[in-house]
Design an enzyme around this catalytic site. Structure first.
Site, PDB file in Angstrom:
ATOM      1  N   HIS A 123       0.848  -1.192   0.000  1.00  0.00           N
ATOM      2  CA  HIS A 123       0.000   0.000   0.000  1.00  0.00           C
ATOM      3  C   HIS A 123       0.882   1.239   0.000  1.00  0.00           C
ATOM      4  O   HIS A 123       1.936   1.253   0.621  1.00  0.00           O
ATOM      5  CB  HIS A 123      -0.901   0.015   1.241  1.00  0.00           C
ATOM      6  CG  HIS A 123      -2.067   0.923   1.077  1.00  0.00           C
ATOM      7  ND1 HIS A 123      -1.986   2.273   1.328  1.00  0.00           N
ATOM      8  CD2 HIS A 123      -3.323   0.685   0.637  1.00  0.00           C
ATOM      9  CE1 HIS A 123      -3.154   2.822   1.065  1.00  0.00           C
ATOM     10  NE2 HIS A 123      -3.980   1.885   0.637  1.00  0.00           N
ATOM     11  N   ASP A 161      -7.900  -5.300  -0.301  1.00  0.00           N
ATOM     12  CA  ASP A 161      -8.415  -6.173  -1.358  1.00  0.00           C
ATOM     13  C   ASP A 161      -8.103  -7.645  -1.138  1.00  0.00           C
ATOM     14  O   ASP A 161      -8.677  -8.494  -1.808  1.00  0.00           O
ATOM     15  CB  ASP A 161      -7.852  -5.727  -2.722  1.00  0.00           C
ATOM     16  CG  ASP A 161      -8.414  -4.393  -3.131  1.00  0.00           C
ATOM     17  OD1 ASP A 161      -9.634  -4.213  -2.993  1.00  0.00           O
ATOM     18  OD2 ASP A 161      -7.637  -3.512  -3.555  1.00  0.00           O
TER      19      ASP A 161
HETATM   20  C1  LIG Z   1      -0.466  -0.763  -3.929  1.00  0.00           C
HETATM   21  C2  LIG Z   1       0.815  -0.502  -4.693  1.00  0.00           C
HETATM   22  C3  LIG Z   1       0.449  -0.039  -6.094  1.00  0.00           C
HETATM   23  C4  LIG Z   1       1.592   0.597  -3.965  1.00  0.00           C
HETATM   24  O1  LIG Z   1       2.605   0.953  -4.799  1.00  0.00           O
HETATM   25  P1  LIG Z   1       3.797   1.940  -4.429  1.00  0.00           P
HETATM   26  O2  LIG Z   1       3.546   2.701  -3.205  1.00  0.00           O
HETATM   27  O3  LIG Z   1       4.074   2.710  -5.663  1.00  0.00           O
HETATM   28  O4  LIG Z   1       4.953   0.955  -4.128  1.00  0.00           O
HETATM   29  P2  LIG Z   1       5.876   0.284  -5.220  1.00  0.00           P
HETATM   30  O5  LIG Z   1       5.063  -0.362  -6.287  1.00  0.00           O
HETATM   31  O6  LIG Z   1       6.888   1.314  -5.650  1.00  0.00           O
HETATM   32  O7  LIG Z   1       6.563  -0.819  -4.359  1.00  0.00           O
HETATM   33  C5  LIG Z   1       7.698  -0.633  -3.524  1.00  0.00           C
HETATM   34  C6  LIG Z   1       8.504  -1.929  -3.556  1.00  0.00           C
HETATM   35  O8  LIG Z   1       7.695  -2.990  -3.024  1.00  0.00           O
HETATM   36  C7  LIG Z   1       7.464  -3.977  -4.024  1.00  0.00           C
HETATM   37  N1  LIG Z   1       6.048  -4.357  -3.972  1.00  0.00           N
HETATM   38  C8  LIG Z   1       5.014  -3.520  -3.788  1.00  0.00           C
HETATM   39  N2  LIG Z   1       3.867  -4.199  -3.813  1.00  0.00           N
HETATM   40  C9  LIG Z   1       4.206  -5.481  -4.030  1.00  0.00           C
HETATM   41  C10 LIG Z   1       3.454  -6.663  -4.178  1.00  0.00           C
HETATM   42  N3  LIG Z   1       2.113  -6.619  -4.083  1.00  0.00           N
HETATM   43  N4  LIG Z   1       4.091  -7.816  -4.398  1.00  0.00           N
HETATM   44  C11 LIG Z   1       5.437  -7.851  -4.469  1.00  0.00           C
HETATM   45  N5  LIG Z   1       6.224  -6.758  -4.344  1.00  0.00           N
HETATM   46  C12 LIG Z   1       5.589  -5.602  -4.134  1.00  0.00           C
HETATM   47  C13 LIG Z   1       7.756  -3.312  -5.359  1.00  0.00           C
HETATM   48  O9  LIG Z   1       8.123  -4.232  -6.353  1.00  0.00           O
HETATM   49  C14 LIG Z   1       8.866  -2.371  -4.965  1.00  0.00           C
HETATM   50  O10 LIG Z   1      10.052  -3.115  -4.884  1.00  0.00           O
HETATM   51  P3  LIG Z   1      11.455  -2.481  -5.350  1.00  0.00           P
HETATM   52  O11 LIG Z   1      11.667  -1.294  -4.440  1.00  0.00           O
HETATM   53  O12 LIG Z   1      12.420  -3.604  -5.156  1.00  0.00           O
HETATM   54  O13 LIG Z   1      11.267  -2.080  -6.772  1.00  0.00           O
HETATM   55  C15 LIG Z   1       1.675  -1.772  -4.771  1.00  0.00           C
HETATM   56  O14 LIG Z   1       1.974  -2.224  -3.470  1.00  0.00           O
HETATM   57  C16 LIG Z   1       1.007  -2.858  -5.586  1.00  0.00           C
HETATM   58  O15 LIG Z   1       1.119  -2.855  -6.806  1.00  0.00           O
HETATM   59  N6  LIG Z   1       0.298  -3.806  -4.930  1.00  0.00           N
HETATM   60  C17 LIG Z   1      -0.409  -4.852  -5.651  1.00  0.00           C
HETATM   61  C18 LIG Z   1      -1.713  -4.338  -6.199  1.00  0.00           C
HETATM   62  C19 LIG Z   1      -2.742  -4.111  -5.119  1.00  0.00           C
HETATM   63  O16 LIG Z   1      -2.976  -4.962  -4.273  1.00  0.00           O
HETATM   64  N7  LIG Z   1      -3.402  -2.975  -5.191  1.00  0.00           N
HETATM   65  C20 LIG Z   1      -4.440  -2.602  -4.247  1.00  0.00           C
HETATM   66  C21 LIG Z   1      -3.983  -1.486  -3.378  1.00  0.00           C
HETATM   67  S1  LIG Z   1      -5.126  -1.168  -2.077  1.00  0.00           S
END
Ligand SMILES: CC(C)(COP(=O)(O)OP(=O)(O)OC[C@H]1O[C@@H](n2cnc3c(N)ncnc32)[C@H](O)[C@@H]1OP(=O)(O)O)[C@@H](O)C(=O)NCCC(=O)NCCS
Length: 382
Positions: free
Chosen positions: A267, A319
Site C-alpha cells: 500500500h 483487497d
Molecule cells: C499498492 C501498490 C500499487 C503501492 O505501490 P507503491 O507505493 O508505488 O509501491 P511500489 O510499487 O513502488 O513498491 C515498492 C517496492 O515494493 C514492491 N512491492 C510492492 N507491492 C508489491 C506486491 N504486491 N508484491 C510484491 N512486491 C511488491 C515493489 O516491487 C517495490 O520493490 P522495489 O523497491 O524492489 O522495486 C503496490 O503495493 C502494488 O502494486 N500492490 C499490488 C496491487 C494491489 O494490491 N493494489 C491494491 C492497493 S489497495
C-alpha cells in the site's frame, strides 16, 4: 543555439507520494499508526456498530444522523434504487462478454441523459445525483449479471437494506443473514479512503466544474486498474490459478523471483498494517466457516504468512481478504470491483461535493525532462 536537455529546479515526486494536494474534512489516514477515520470516527467503531446507510449519511453530511434523519435518508436511498426500463433495455443490447466494470462505467455516464439537470453543479442537484447513483449502482450491477446469463433482472425491494437487496438481486433469493452482514461490513470499510487515485481523479474532474456524472465516470475508470480497485478480482484469479494449498509456496516463490507483484499486498500509505484488512480477515473466516468451505481462506492465510516471512513492509491490503469474503458469499468474481464501486460512490460523492463547494481548478505542473532548442527541419530534408 545548441540542443539542450532542460531540467526544472523542482523535482517531481514519483506517483505524487506523500504530497498534500488539498484540505479535506472527510477522511483521515495515519499510515504509520494504522488509523483510518471517517469524519472523526474510527473505522473499527464504524465496522462494529454502524451500517452502510449510516456511513453514507455520515460521509455526505459530515455528521451522524439521529434516528429520524437516518430513517428518512435510508427510505430515500431505497426508493431511488429503481432503474428506468429504458436503461434496462440498453443493458440488454450490450455484448454479453462485456466486463461488469466497463458496463457500470458506461451506465453511470448514460444515466446523465435521464437527468434534466445533468450539467448543474448546484449543491441540491449534486446531492440528488449522488443519492440516485449510489442507490442505482447495485441495481445496475445485479441486472447486468442476470441479463448476461439470459435471465430477467430482479426489481429492487426498498424494504431491504442496500446490502441485503443487492445480494437478493444477484443470488435470486433472500440472502443469509451473515452474508448480508458481511457485505454490509465490506461496504462500510471501503466507503472512503482520502486522496486515493480514483477519488483524486473524481476531484480533478470536479475541479473543472464538470458535472457529477463525468466526475464519477472518471473515478470508475481509475478504480478499474489492477493496482487500485481491480486488485480484488486479481487476488481471486491468482488463488484459482494456484489451485491447491500444496502449490502455494512454489507459486509465490516463483512469482517473487520473477519480480511479479502479489495482488492484494502493499500500500502507498500503510506500510505496517492496513487497518481494514484484519477486520475483513475475521469476517472472511466467519463466512468460510459458515459455508463449511475454508479452502480459499486457508490458502489466503498461507500467502499472507509467506509474504510476512519475507517482507516487513508488505502487509495484506483491503483487497486481499475481501476477495475470499466476496467469493464465499457467492458473488461472481468479476463483480468484485463493481461492488467496490457501490461502496466508494459514497466517498467519491462526498469528495465531489467538497471540491465543488470550495473549488479551485486542479492543475499541477510537470518537471520537463525533454529536449529544448531543436531546429525545425522541413520534412523533405529529414
Ligand atoms: C499498492 C501498490 C500499487 C503501492 O505501490 P507503491 O507505493 O508505488 O509501491 P511500489 O510499487 O513502488 O513498491 C515498492 C517496492 O515494493 C514492491 N512491492 C510492492 N507491492 C508489491 C506486491 N504486491 N508484491 C510484491 N512486491 C511488491 C515493489 O516491487 C517495490 O520493490 P522495489 O523497491 O524492489 O522495486 C503496490 O503495493 C502494488 O502494486 N500492490 C499490488 C496491487 C494491489 O494490491 N493494489 C491494491 C492497493 S489497495
Amino acid at each position: 543555439m545548441s540542443e539542450t536537455q532542460t531540467q526544472n529546479t523542482q523535482q517531481a515526486q514519483a506517483g505524487l507520494q506523500d504530497l498534500i494536494a488539498s484540505n479535506s474534512s472527510i477522511c483521515y489516514i495515519d499510515g504509520p499508526n494504522c488509523h483510518l477515520v471517517y469524519r472523526g470516527y474510527q473505522i473499527e467503531d464504524l465496522a462494529q456498530h454502524s451500517h452502510f446507510e449510516e456511513v453514507v449519511y455520515l460521509l455526505l453530511f459530515g455528521k451522524m444522523p439521529n434516528q429520524k434523519e437516518l430513517q428518512q435518508f435510508s427510505n430515500e436511498l431505497a426508493s431511488d434504487r429503481t432503474v428506468p426500463d429504458s436503461v434496462l433495455k440498453l443493458l440488454k443490447a450490450f455484448p454479453k462478454k462485456a466486463h461488469p466494470m466497463a458496463v457500470l462505467r458506461t451506465m453511470i455516464s448514460i444515466l446523465s441523459f435521464y437527468d434534466k439537470e445533468d450539467n448543474s453543479v448546484a449543491y441540491e442537484e449534486n446531492f440528488k445525483k449522488a443519492m440516485s447513483i449510489i442507490a442505482k449502482a447495485g441495481t445496475i450491477i445485479a441486472a447486468w449479471d442476470r441479463i448476461r446469463q439470459g435471465k430477467k433482472p430482479i426489481a429492487p425491494d426498498p424494504k431491504l437494506t442496500y446490502a441485503e437487496d443487492f445480494l437478493r438481486m444477484v443470488l435470486g433469493k433472500k440472502p443469509d443473514e451473515l452474508y448480508a452482514k458481511s457485505l454490509d461490513l465490506y461496504l462500510i470499510l471501503l466507503a472512503d479512503h482520502e486522496f486515493n487515485a480514483s477519488t483524486f481523479a473524481c476531484r480533478v474532474t470536479g475541479s473543472t466544474l464538470s458535472d457529477y456524472y463525468s466526475a464519477i465516470t472518471s473515478a470508475v475508470g481509475v478504480l478499474k486498474g489492477p493496482l487500485h480497485g481491480g486488485a480484488n478480482e486479481q487476488v481471486i484469479k491468482m488463488i484459482m490459478e494456484i489451485g491447491d494449498k500444496d502449490k502455494v509456496q512454489d507459486y509465490i516463490e516463483k512469482a517473487l523471483a520473477n519480480k511479479k507483484k502479489i495482488m492484494g499486498f502493499g500500500h502507498r500509505v500503510y506500510k505496517v498494517k492496513d487497518p481494514r484488512s484484519p477486520i475483513l480477515k475475521d469476517m472472511a473466516r466467519e463466512v468460510s466457516e459458515k459455508k463449511e468451505d475454508l479452502k480459499i481462506f486457508r490458502m489466503s492465510e498461507q500467502i499472507e504468512s509467506l509474504l510476512a516471512e519475507r517482507y516487513k513492509n508488505l502487509p495484506p491490503n483491503v483487497d486481499f481478504y475481501s476477495a475470499s469474503l466476496l467469493y464465499n458469499i457467492g458473488i461472481p468474481t468479476d463483480l468484485f470491483t463493481p461492488i467496490f464501486v457501490m461502496s466508494r460512490l459514497a466517498g467519491w460523492s462526498a469528495h465531489y461535493l467538497e471540491q465543488i463547494s470550495d473549488n479551485r481548478l486542479i492543475r499541477p505542473r510537470a518537471n520537463y525532462t525533454g529536449l529544448s532548442n531543436l531546429v525545425y527541419t522541413p520534412i523533405q530534408q529529414r
